[in-house]
Design a protein around this motif. Sequence first.
Motif, short mmCIF file in Angstrom:
data_model
loop_
_atom_site.label_atom_id
_atom_site.label_comp_id
_atom_site.label_asym_id
_atom_site.label_seq_id
_atom_site.Cartn_x
_atom_site.Cartn_y
_atom_site.Cartn_z
N LEU A 13 2.17 -5.63 -2.83
CA LEU A 13 3.32 -4.71 -2.98
C LEU A 13 2.91 -3.24 -3.03
O LEU A 13 3.76 -2.36 -2.88
CB LEU A 13 4.08 -5.06 -4.28
CG LEU A 13 4.87 -6.36 -4.26
CD1 LEU A 13 5.36 -6.72 -5.66
CD2 LEU A 13 6.07 -6.24 -3.32
N THR A 14 1.64 -2.95 -3.27
CA THR A 14 1.25 -1.54 -3.40
C THR A 14 0.56 -1.00 -2.13
O THR A 14 0.02 0.10 -2.14
CB THR A 14 0.31 -1.32 -4.61
OG1 THR A 14 -0.82 -2.19 -4.47
CG2 THR A 14 1.01 -1.60 -5.92
N VAL A 15 0.60 -1.78 -1.06
CA VAL A 15 0.01 -1.32 0.21
C VAL A 15 0.63 0.02 0.61
O VAL A 15 -0.07 0.97 0.98
CB VAL A 15 0.24 -2.37 1.33
CG1 VAL A 15 -0.11 -1.79 2.70
CG2 VAL A 15 -0.59 -3.61 1.07
N GLY A 16 1.96 0.12 0.49
CA GLY A 16 2.67 1.35 0.86
C GLY A 16 2.26 2.54 0.01
O GLY A 16 2.06 3.64 0.51
N ILE A 17 2.11 2.30 -1.31
CA ILE A 17 1.72 3.39 -2.22
C ILE A 17 0.34 3.91 -1.82
O ILE A 17 0.12 5.12 -1.71
CB ILE A 17 1.66 2.90 -3.69
CG1 ILE A 17 3.01 2.35 -4.14
CG2 ILE A 17 1.22 4.03 -4.62
CD1 ILE A 17 3.02 1.80 -5.56
N ARG A 18 -0.56 2.97 -1.58
CA ARG A 18 -1.93 3.38 -1.23
C ARG A 18 -1.94 4.14 0.10
O ARG A 18 -2.62 5.15 0.24
CB ARG A 18 -2.85 2.15 -1.16
CG ARG A 18 -3.13 1.55 -2.53
CD ARG A 18 -4.34 0.62 -2.49
NE ARG A 18 -4.12 -0.53 -1.61
CZ ARG A 18 -3.55 -1.67 -2.01
NH1 ARG A 18 -3.16 -1.80 -3.26
NH2 ARG A 18 -3.38 -2.67 -1.17
N ALA A 19 -1.13 3.66 1.05
CA ALA A 19 -1.07 4.34 2.37
C ALA A 19 -0.54 5.77 2.19
O ALA A 19 -1.08 6.71 2.79
CB ALA A 19 -0.17 3.55 3.31
N ARG A 20 0.49 5.95 1.35
CA ARG A 20 1.04 7.30 1.14
C ARG A 20 0.01 8.21 0.49
O ARG A 20 -0.08 9.40 0.81
CB ARG A 20 2.30 7.22 0.26
CG ARG A 20 3.50 6.62 0.98
CD ARG A 20 4.80 6.99 0.30
NE ARG A 20 4.93 6.48 -1.05
CZ ARG A 20 5.37 5.26 -1.36
NH1 ARG A 20 5.71 4.41 -0.40
NH2 ARG A 20 5.48 4.88 -2.60
N GLU A 21 -0.76 7.64 -0.44
CA GLU A 21 -1.78 8.45 -1.12
C GLU A 21 -2.85 8.92 -0.14
O GLU A 21 -3.33 10.05 -0.20
CB GLU A 21 -2.41 7.66 -2.28
CG GLU A 21 -1.53 7.77 -3.53
CD GLU A 21 -1.90 6.76 -4.61
OE1 GLU A 21 -2.86 6.00 -4.43
OE2 GLU A 21 -1.20 6.73 -5.63
#
Length: 319
Positions: A307-315
């Motif tokens: 679920l945090t793939v998107g957060i990491r990509a944005r970072e």
Amino acid sequence: MATTVLTKKSLGLDTTVEPGVTPPPAPPEGGTSFAKKPKITSKSRKRDIPEGLWTKCPRCSAMIFDKELDENLKVCPTCNHHFTIGARERIHSMVETCSFEEMDATMISVDVLGFTGASSYKDKLNSNWRKTNLKDAVITGIGAIGPHRVALGVMDFSFLGGSMGSVVGEKLTRLIERGTEKNLPVIIISTSGGARMYEGMFSLMQMAKTCAALAYHGQAKLPYISILTNPDYAGVMASYASVGDLILAEPGALIGFAGPRVIKDTTQAELPPGFQTAEFLLDHGLIDAIVPRKEMKLRLIEYLDYLTVGIRAREVIKA
Ligand SMILES: [Zn+2]
């Protein structure tokens, strides 16, 4: 093994033993051959087994040594029954050592309505503060589960039945807002009898407040995992507990809005077997997965990885 032998003997004595009570001595007449053993046996048993060290499983009736029950995260080793577990114990079992920073630890409820009934709200609060060593029915904070920093809220049923008053609502709302601000997933583990009647409308408005904070958290494309534990009812189920991106439950948890008796009386219909259990709700699509307590941490890490793939990509893009 010694534990098994003791379990069988204590069950043979008296099946009405209450949880948390040492098995009583043998009945004087008409018992089994074990019960007829000389009094020395019961005396030595009393000496060997101090009171309050055993708990009887309400599902399979096994007598469980409390230390064993604690080591097993309050799950019956025989039948997998999940006993109620305190918020602090649960947090300890899930977050990495020393990683949990508690938020709003001193926030306490105010008797804004001057509520009096069988006993006043002030008296109830005072007795619960003393009895539970908690300030209210939820503990919130930021901590790490495996490699993931999360905003974590855990409810405790021992404080006024896990009821949601202004403090529960406010602490959870601040937690969710902190999660949104810091780009963190939110995890709320709930157990509750519902809104806190002593606070009337002030408790009901927490339903909208927590859900509004979650909506902002969702708009920021951050995941929210709701974990339902036994029991989970009414105002809490009708608000933040049932709007998770992922909704998990512990085995056998009772989950619903109104209780089964009220529904049966209102609808005048027979309720289906297993009604309002986690397993029933999984079959009917409310819950995404049932996760045993001992697997919860590892399963959460797996879900968070995904679920945090998107957060990491944005970072990465920001950097
Ligand atoms: Zn059991």
